[in-house]
Design an enzyme around this catalytic site. Structure first.
Site, PDB file in Angstrom:
ATOM      1  N   ARG A 289      -9.654 -14.431  57.569  1.00 23.52           N
ATOM      2  CA  ARG A 289      -8.940 -13.973  56.360  1.00 23.52           C
ATOM      3  C   ARG A 289      -9.279 -12.520  56.025  1.00 23.52           C
ATOM      4  O   ARG A 289     -10.397 -12.057  56.166  1.00 23.52           O
ATOM      5  CB  ARG A 289      -9.315 -14.849  55.165  1.00 23.52           C
ATOM      6  CG  ARG A 289      -8.721 -14.305  53.861  1.00 23.52           C
ATOM      7  CD  ARG A 289      -8.779 -15.272  52.728  1.00 23.52           C
ATOM      8  NE  ARG A 289     -10.133 -15.664  52.369  1.00 23.52           N
ATOM      9  CZ  ARG A 289     -10.407 -16.558  51.425  1.00 23.52           C
ATOM     10  NH1 ARG A 289      -9.419 -17.152  50.788  1.00 23.52           N
ATOM     11  NH2 ARG A 289     -11.637 -16.869  51.155  1.00 23.52           N
TER      12      ARG A 289
ATOM     13  N   ARG B  13     -13.599 -27.030  38.825  1.00 24.75           N
ATOM     14  CA  ARG B  13     -14.314 -27.345  40.060  1.00 24.75           C
ATOM     15  C   ARG B  13     -15.460 -28.305  39.824  1.00 24.75           C
ATOM     16  O   ARG B  13     -16.150 -28.669  40.775  1.00 24.75           O
ATOM     17  CB  ARG B  13     -14.898 -26.052  40.611  1.00 24.75           C
ATOM     18  CG  ARG B  13     -14.249 -25.521  41.864  1.00 24.75           C
ATOM     19  CD  ARG B  13     -14.880 -24.186  42.063  1.00 24.75           C
ATOM     20  NE  ARG B  13     -14.908 -23.672  43.365  1.00 24.75           N
ATOM     21  CZ  ARG B  13     -14.068 -22.750  43.821  1.00 24.75           C
ATOM     22  NH1 ARG B  13     -13.048 -22.374  43.101  1.00 24.75           N
ATOM     23  NH2 ARG B  13     -14.258 -22.231  44.993  1.00 24.75           N
TER      24      ARG B  13
ATOM     25  N   LYS C 248      -5.052 -22.648  48.788  1.00 26.06           N
ATOM     26  CA  LYS C 248      -4.755 -22.724  47.346  1.00 26.06           C
ATOM     27  C   LYS C 248      -4.211 -21.399  46.811  1.00 26.06           C
ATOM     28  O   LYS C 248      -3.219 -21.371  46.086  1.00 26.06           O
ATOM     29  CB  LYS C 248      -6.011 -23.112  46.551  1.00 26.06           C
ATOM     30  CG  LYS C 248      -6.628 -24.448  46.969  1.00 26.06           C
ATOM     31  CD  LYS C 248      -7.839 -24.798  46.127  1.00 26.06           C
ATOM     32  CE  LYS C 248      -8.984 -23.819  46.250  1.00 26.06           C
ATOM     33  NZ  LYS C 248      -9.585 -23.730  47.600  1.00 26.06           N
TER      34      LYS C 248
ATOM     35  N   ARG D 220     -13.921 -10.802  52.808  1.00 27.68           N
ATOM     36  CA  ARG D 220     -14.818 -11.236  51.735  1.00 27.68           C
ATOM     37  C   ARG D 220     -16.204 -11.541  52.276  1.00 27.68           C
ATOM     38  O   ARG D 220     -16.345 -12.131  53.341  1.00 27.68           O
ATOM     39  CB  ARG D 220     -14.240 -12.489  51.045  1.00 27.68           C
ATOM     40  CG  ARG D 220     -13.327 -12.171  49.895  1.00 27.68           C
ATOM     41  CD  ARG D 220     -12.568 -13.362  49.378  1.00 27.68           C
ATOM     42  NE  ARG D 220     -13.367 -14.543  49.079  1.00 27.68           N
ATOM     43  CZ  ARG D 220     -12.862 -15.652  48.529  1.00 27.68           C
ATOM     44  NH1 ARG D 220     -11.588 -15.711  48.211  1.00 27.68           N
ATOM     45  NH2 ARG D 220     -13.623 -16.689  48.293  1.00 27.68           N
TER      46      ARG D 220
ATOM     47  N   ARG E 153     -20.013 -23.441  51.323  1.00 24.50           N
ATOM     48  CA  ARG E 153     -18.955 -23.655  50.325  1.00 24.50           C
ATOM     49  C   ARG E 153     -18.275 -25.017  50.532  1.00 24.50           C
ATOM     50  O   ARG E 153     -17.922 -25.685  49.563  1.00 24.50           O
ATOM     51  CB  ARG E 153     -17.925 -22.523  50.394  1.00 24.50           C
ATOM     52  CG  ARG E 153     -18.478 -21.217  49.810  1.00 24.50           C
ATOM     53  CD  ARG E 153     -17.699 -19.999  50.274  1.00 24.50           C
ATOM     54  NE  ARG E 153     -16.307 -20.039  49.915  1.00 24.50           N
ATOM     55  CZ  ARG E 153     -15.363 -19.323  50.515  1.00 24.50           C
ATOM     56  NH1 ARG E 153     -15.675 -18.517  51.526  1.00 24.50           N
ATOM     57  NH2 ARG E 153     -14.131 -19.394  50.107  1.00 24.50           N
TER      58      ARG E 153
HETATM   59  P1  AP5 Z   1      -6.203 -18.983  50.929  1.00 23.25           P
HETATM   60  O1  AP5 Z   1      -4.868 -19.235  50.320  1.00 23.25           O
HETATM   61  O2  AP5 Z   1      -6.885 -17.693  50.596  1.00 23.25           O
HETATM   62  O3  AP5 Z   1      -7.170 -20.255  50.667  1.00 23.25           O
HETATM   63  P2  AP5 Z   1      -7.926 -20.753  49.376  1.00 23.25           P
HETATM   64  O4  AP5 Z   1      -7.839 -22.242  49.371  1.00 23.25           O
HETATM   65  O5  AP5 Z   1      -7.460 -20.027  48.159  1.00 23.25           O
HETATM   66  O6  AP5 Z   1      -9.394 -20.325  49.768  1.00 23.25           O
HETATM   67  P3  AP5 Z   1     -10.550 -19.616  48.910  1.00 23.25           P
HETATM   68  O7  AP5 Z   1     -11.636 -19.327  49.903  1.00 23.25           O
HETATM   69  O8  AP5 Z   1     -10.056 -18.440  48.138  1.00 23.25           O
HETATM   70  O9  AP5 Z   1     -10.948 -20.728  47.967  1.00 23.25           O
HETATM   71  P4  AP5 Z   1     -12.286 -20.925  47.318  1.00 23.25           P
HETATM   72  O10 AP5 Z   1     -11.918 -22.035  46.450  1.00 23.25           O
HETATM   73  O11 AP5 Z   1     -13.478 -21.140  48.137  1.00 23.25           O
HETATM   74  O12 AP5 Z   1     -12.598 -19.461  46.719  1.00 23.25           O
HETATM   75  P5  AP5 Z   1     -12.552 -18.890  45.263  1.00 23.25           P
HETATM   76  O13 AP5 Z   1     -12.102 -17.496  45.347  1.00 23.25           O
HETATM   77  O14 AP5 Z   1     -11.860 -19.826  44.330  1.00 23.25           O
HETATM   78  O15 AP5 Z   1      -6.045 -19.103  52.515  1.00 23.25           O
HETATM   79  C1  AP5 Z   1      -7.143 -18.899  53.384  1.00 23.25           C
HETATM   80  C2  AP5 Z   1      -6.660 -18.178  54.662  1.00 23.25           C
HETATM   81  O16 AP5 Z   1      -5.768 -19.035  55.353  1.00 23.25           O
HETATM   82  C3  AP5 Z   1      -5.873 -16.876  54.391  1.00 23.25           C
HETATM   83  O17 AP5 Z   1      -6.192 -15.983  55.412  1.00 23.25           O
HETATM   84  C4  AP5 Z   1      -4.396 -17.316  54.474  1.00 23.25           C
HETATM   85  O18 AP5 Z   1      -3.570 -16.236  54.888  1.00 23.25           O
HETATM   86  C5  AP5 Z   1      -4.481 -18.424  55.527  1.00 23.25           C
HETATM   87  N1  AP5 Z   1      -3.488 -19.483  55.322  1.00 23.25           N
HETATM   88  C6  AP5 Z   1      -3.106 -20.052  54.145  1.00 23.25           C
HETATM   89  N2  AP5 Z   1      -2.189 -21.019  54.341  1.00 23.25           N
HETATM   90  C7  AP5 Z   1      -1.992 -21.075  55.690  1.00 23.25           C
HETATM   91  C8  AP5 Z   1      -1.150 -21.877  56.547  1.00 23.25           C
HETATM   92  N3  AP5 Z   1      -0.342 -22.831  56.045  1.00 23.25           N
HETATM   93  N4  AP5 Z   1      -1.227 -21.664  57.882  1.00 23.25           N
HETATM   94  C9  AP5 Z   1      -2.058 -20.712  58.401  1.00 23.25           C
HETATM   95  N5  AP5 Z   1      -2.858 -19.916  57.645  1.00 23.25           N
HETATM   96  C10 AP5 Z   1      -2.826 -20.093  56.309  1.00 23.25           C
HETATM   97  O19 AP5 Z   1     -14.090 -18.953  44.844  1.00 23.25           O
HETATM   98  C11 AP5 Z   1     -15.044 -18.071  45.400  1.00 23.25           C
HETATM   99  C12 AP5 Z   1     -16.376 -18.266  44.678  1.00 23.25           C
HETATM  100  O20 AP5 Z   1     -16.235 -17.946  43.270  1.00 23.25           O
HETATM  101  C13 AP5 Z   1     -16.926 -19.698  44.686  1.00 23.25           C
HETATM  102  O21 AP5 Z   1     -17.640 -19.968  45.877  1.00 23.25           O
HETATM  103  C14 AP5 Z   1     -17.818 -19.660  43.446  1.00 23.25           C
HETATM  104  O22 AP5 Z   1     -19.042 -18.978  43.690  1.00 23.25           O
HETATM  105  C15 AP5 Z   1     -17.018 -18.820  42.456  1.00 23.25           C
HETATM  106  N6  AP5 Z   1     -16.098 -19.654  41.653  1.00 23.25           N
HETATM  107  C16 AP5 Z   1     -14.737 -19.537  41.610  1.00 23.25           C
HETATM  108  N7  AP5 Z   1     -14.222 -20.469  40.791  1.00 23.25           N
HETATM  109  C17 AP5 Z   1     -15.270 -21.182  40.300  1.00 23.25           C
HETATM  110  C18 AP5 Z   1     -15.378 -22.276  39.413  1.00 23.25           C
HETATM  111  N8  AP5 Z   1     -14.286 -22.850  38.865  1.00 23.25           N
HETATM  112  N9  AP5 Z   1     -16.619 -22.769  39.125  1.00 23.25           N
HETATM  113  C19 AP5 Z   1     -17.727 -22.203  39.646  1.00 23.25           C
HETATM  114  N10 AP5 Z   1     -17.698 -21.159  40.511  1.00 23.25           N
HETATM  115  C20 AP5 Z   1     -16.470 -20.646  40.830  1.00 23.25           C
END
Ligand code: AP5
Length: 215
Positions: free
Chosen positions: A127, A88, A13, A160, A171
């Protein structure tokens, strides 16, 4: 235009939201990045979110909603925004709809990036993220030109805390329990499009852009 990206942690994402925002001239708002920035600055918001994030649990709705709605009310989001990691929960989706409607706007499309669990685990455990601009890298799939250094801003790359395997599994569980129900919410409104998140980053971007054109 308001585009919401859904998908398992590690589905891509963040990677895709940045590219879509650039291609479409929209702002990119990532709730996780906002929390990590707040934590790095040591603000009360960051400290409130820290324990939830480290466990892999969701931060309570009222904290997230206040933070994201404030962010998307800023001028750079007036022309449209790609939302990454928000909403979410159903409560967050309803709060977003209400806030957008108050400004005469609505969610334009919801794109779910579909990737199987084993791929997500491999992506997240390898990552690395820029401490300064939050750009995502991968030790194997997307290595930086200079090890440990961000190609975009020269910032330091780090792993991270919540990318440890047991936290990633938690997660994924939390996504299935609390975020997957949102898919039905958006499907009923005719907004959900599923996009295959396997393949190269460029291929996935093209699929997302095509899905948006069809929306
Ligand atoms: P990446 O693009 O970083 O993936 P992502 O889907 O963004 O993954 P996240 O882990 O950031 O999502 P998340 O939703 O768990 O975390 P968030 O920060 O929102 O790609 C991942 C890896 O794959 C990278 O290394 C990339 O280079 C690689 N990659 C990408 N595309 C690829 C491809 N096509 N081929 C190969 N490799 C590829 O949330 C973190 C925490 O914050 C949550 O757990 C929660 O505690 C809190 N939080 C955030 N938002 C909320 C909310 N709305 N409500 C409540 N708590 C929240």
């Amino acid at each position: 235009m308001v585009v919401v990206l859904l998908g398992l942690p590690g589905a891509g994402k963040g990677t895709q939201a940045a590219r879509l925002a650039e291609r479409l001239g929209l702002a990119h708002v990532a709730s996780g990045d906002l929390f990590r920035e707040a934590l790095a600055e040591g603000t009360p918001l960051g400290l409130q979110a820290q324990a939830y994030m480290e466990r892999g649990d969701l931060v309570p709705d009222e904290i997230v909603v206040r933070m994201v709605l404030e962010r998307i009310g800023r001028p750079d989001c007036a022309g449209g925004v790609v939302l990454d990691g928000f909403p979410r929960t159903s409560a967050q989706a309803e709060a977003l709809d209400t806030a957008l409607a108050a400004g005469g706007r609505a969610v334009t499309a919801v794109l779910k990036v579909v990737v199987p669990d084993p791929v997500v685990l491999e992506r997240l455990t390898g990552r690395r993220v820029c401490r300064n601009c939050q750009a995502p890298y991968h030790v194997r799939f997307r290595p930086p030109a200079r090890e440990g250094v961000c190609d975009l801003c020269g910032g330091e790359l780090y792993q991270r805390e919540d990318d440890r395997e047991e936290t990633v599994r938690r997660r994924i569980e939390v996504y299935r329990e609390q975020t997957a129900p949102l898919e039905a919410y958006y499907r009923e409104r005719g907004l959900l499009r599923e996009v295959d998140g396997n393949g190269s980053v460029d291929m996935v971007t093209e699929r997302l852009l095509q899905a948006l054109e069809a929306a």
